[in-house]
Design a protein around this motif. Sequence first.
Motif, PDB file in Angstrom:
ATOM      1  N   ARG A 109       0.817  -1.220   0.000  1.00  0.00           N
ATOM      2  CA  ARG A 109       0.000   0.000   0.000  1.00  0.00           C
ATOM      3  C   ARG A 109       0.847   1.265   0.000  1.00  0.00           C
ATOM      4  NH1 ARG A 109      -3.439  -1.409   5.231  1.00  0.00           N
ATOM      5  NH2 ARG A 109      -1.289  -1.920   5.861  1.00  0.00           N
ATOM      6  N   SER A 110       2.140   1.116   0.234  1.00  0.00           N
ATOM      7  CA  SER A 110       3.028   2.271   0.314  1.00  0.00           C
ATOM      8  C   SER A 110       3.551   2.725  -1.048  1.00  0.00           C
ATOM      9  CB  SER A 110       4.240   1.956   1.214  1.00  0.00           C
ATOM     10  OG  SER A 110       3.829   1.681   2.532  1.00  0.00           O
ATOM     11  N   TRP A 111       3.243   1.970  -2.099  1.00  0.00           N
ATOM     12  CA  TRP A 111       3.817   2.247  -3.416  1.00  0.00           C
ATOM     13  C   TRP A 111       2.777   2.787  -4.372  1.00  0.00           C
ATOM     14  CZ3 TRP A 111       9.064   1.633  -4.115  1.00  0.00           C
ATOM     15  CH2 TRP A 111       9.738   1.015  -3.064  1.00  0.00           C
ATOM     16  N   ASN A 112       3.233   3.746  -5.200  1.00  0.00           N
ATOM     17  CA  ASN A 112       2.307   4.418  -6.102  1.00  0.00           C
ATOM     18  C   ASN A 112       2.102   3.714  -7.429  1.00  0.00           C
ATOM     19  OD1 ASN A 112       1.613   6.519  -4.424  1.00  0.00           O
ATOM     20  ND2 ASN A 112       2.423   8.134  -5.720  1.00  0.00           N
ATOM     21  N   TYR A 113       3.163   3.167  -7.997  1.00  0.00           N
ATOM     22  CA  TYR A 113       3.091   2.646  -9.366  1.00  0.00           C
ATOM     23  C   TYR A 113       3.465   1.165  -9.405  1.00  0.00           C
ATOM     24  CZ  TYR A 113       3.232   7.631 -10.381  1.00  0.00           C
ATOM     25  OH  TYR A 113       2.963   8.978 -10.408  1.00  0.00           O
ATOM     26  N   TRP A 114       2.757   0.436 -10.259  1.00  0.00           N
ATOM     27  CA  TRP A 114       2.937  -1.011 -10.369  1.00  0.00           C
ATOM     28  C   TRP A 114       2.973  -1.445 -11.818  1.00  0.00           C
ATOM     29  CZ3 TRP A 114       3.691  -4.085  -6.150  1.00  0.00           C
ATOM     30  CH2 TRP A 114       3.400  -3.525  -4.899  1.00  0.00           C
ATOM     31  N   GLY A 115       3.737  -2.504 -12.064  1.00  0.00           N
ATOM     32  CA  GLY A 115       3.678  -3.158 -13.353  1.00  0.00           C
ATOM     33  C   GLY A 115       2.592  -4.215 -13.353  1.00  0.00           C
ATOM     34  N   GLN A 116       2.480  -4.925 -14.479  1.00  0.00           N
ATOM     35  CA  GLN A 116       1.416  -5.927 -14.623  1.00  0.00           C
ATOM     36  C   GLN A 116       1.833  -7.293 -14.115  1.00  0.00           C
ATOM     37  OE1 GLN A 116       3.529  -5.196 -16.998  1.00  0.00           O
ATOM     38  NE2 GLN A 116       4.151  -7.226 -17.708  1.00  0.00           N
ATOM     39  N   GLY A 117       3.130  -7.474 -13.875  1.00  0.00           N
ATOM     40  CA  GLY A 117       3.623  -8.724 -13.310  1.00  0.00           C
ATOM     41  C   GLY A 117       4.172  -9.684 -14.340  1.00  0.00           C
ATOM     42  N   THR A 118       5.046 -10.558 -13.877  1.00  0.00           N
ATOM     43  CA  THR A 118       5.576 -11.648 -14.693  1.00  0.00           C
ATOM     44  C   THR A 118       5.623 -12.901 -13.831  1.00  0.00           C
ATOM     45  OG1 THR A 118       7.394 -12.298 -16.178  1.00  0.00           O
ATOM     46  CG2 THR A 118       8.019 -11.114 -14.185  1.00  0.00           C
ATOM     47  N   GLN A 119       5.197 -14.019 -14.398  1.00  0.00           N
ATOM     48  CA  GLN A 119       5.036 -15.254 -13.626  1.00  0.00           C
ATOM     49  C   GLN A 119       6.355 -16.005 -13.507  1.00  0.00           C
ATOM     50  OE1 GLN A 119       2.306 -16.484 -11.987  1.00  0.00           O
ATOM     51  NE2 GLN A 119       3.565 -18.204 -11.262  1.00  0.00           N
ATOM     52  N   VAL A 120       6.662 -16.431 -12.296  1.00  0.00           N
ATOM     53  CA  VAL A 120       7.811 -17.287 -12.018  1.00  0.00           C
ATOM     54  C   VAL A 120       7.296 -18.573 -11.397  1.00  0.00           C
ATOM     55  CG1 VAL A 120       9.909 -17.571 -10.638  1.00  0.00           C
ATOM     56  CG2 VAL A 120       9.426 -15.378 -11.743  1.00  0.00           C
ATOM     57  N   THR A 121       7.650 -19.693 -11.997  1.00  0.00           N
ATOM     58  CA  THR A 121       7.219 -20.991 -11.496  1.00  0.00           C
ATOM     59  C   THR A 121       8.440 -21.871 -11.276  1.00  0.00           C
ATOM     60  OG1 THR A 121       5.134 -20.827 -12.716  1.00  0.00           O
ATOM     61  CG2 THR A 121       5.777 -23.011 -11.919  1.00  0.00           C
ATOM     62  N   VAL A 122       8.579 -22.366 -10.044  1.00  0.00           N
ATOM     63  CA  VAL A 122       9.713 -23.212  -9.689  1.00  0.00           C
ATOM     64  C   VAL A 122       9.187 -24.598  -9.334  1.00  0.00           C
ATOM     65  CG1 VAL A 122      11.755 -23.480  -8.237  1.00  0.00           C
ATOM     66  CG2 VAL A 122      10.900 -21.183  -8.773  1.00  0.00           C
ATOM     67  N   SER A 123       9.645 -25.586 -10.043  1.00  0.00           N
ATOM     68  CA  SER A 123       9.200 -26.957  -9.805  1.00  0.00           C
ATOM     69  C   SER A 123      10.249 -27.733  -9.019  1.00  0.00           C
ATOM     70  CB  SER A 123       8.903 -27.651 -11.129  1.00  0.00           C
ATOM     71  OG  SER A 123      10.052 -27.651 -11.945  1.00  0.00           O
ATOM     72  N   SER A 124       9.745 -28.681  -8.239  1.00  0.00           N
ATOM     73  CA  SER A 124      10.669 -29.460  -7.395  1.00  0.00           C
ATOM     74  C   SER A 124      11.197 -30.666  -8.140  1.00  0.00           C
ATOM     75  CB  SER A 124       9.948 -29.906  -6.130  1.00  0.00           C
ATOM     76  OG  SER A 124       8.800 -30.634  -6.454  1.00  0.00           O
TER      77      SER A 124
END
Length: 124
Positions: A109-124
């Motif tokens: 909540r302290s940040w003004n601007y955001w990107g749309q995100g990028t997915q990271v998936t780590v498999s075991s």
Amino acid sequence: QVQLVESGGGSVQAGGSLRVSCGASGLTVSMYNMAWFRQAPGKEREGVARIYSDYGTDYADSVKGRFTISRDNARNTLYLQMNSLNPEDTGMYYCAAFLRYGGSWFDPRSWNYWGQGTQVTVSS
């Protein structure tokens, strides 16, 4: 108009590495606090790392020694190098810019601007 565009996510096996990037327009990354957050399904968004305008950094305890936040001023781009990945690192990774005065960096909540995100998936 500020735009943050993440890239570089993907799928990797446990123990592997990835580097995600955040290209910025409408602001100069060297002049502001910037950060990386992540959000796993069903969980709250959590702060991962922050870089100050003077290159100081903060990290969440869960990623200290494994992740490195950096920026390239010439490219106006923020990076997160992630090593020794484990399945608990899986989630959508977002970059954030412009920490409000008096805000806590790990609180989204302290940040003004955001990107749309990028997915990271780590498999075991």
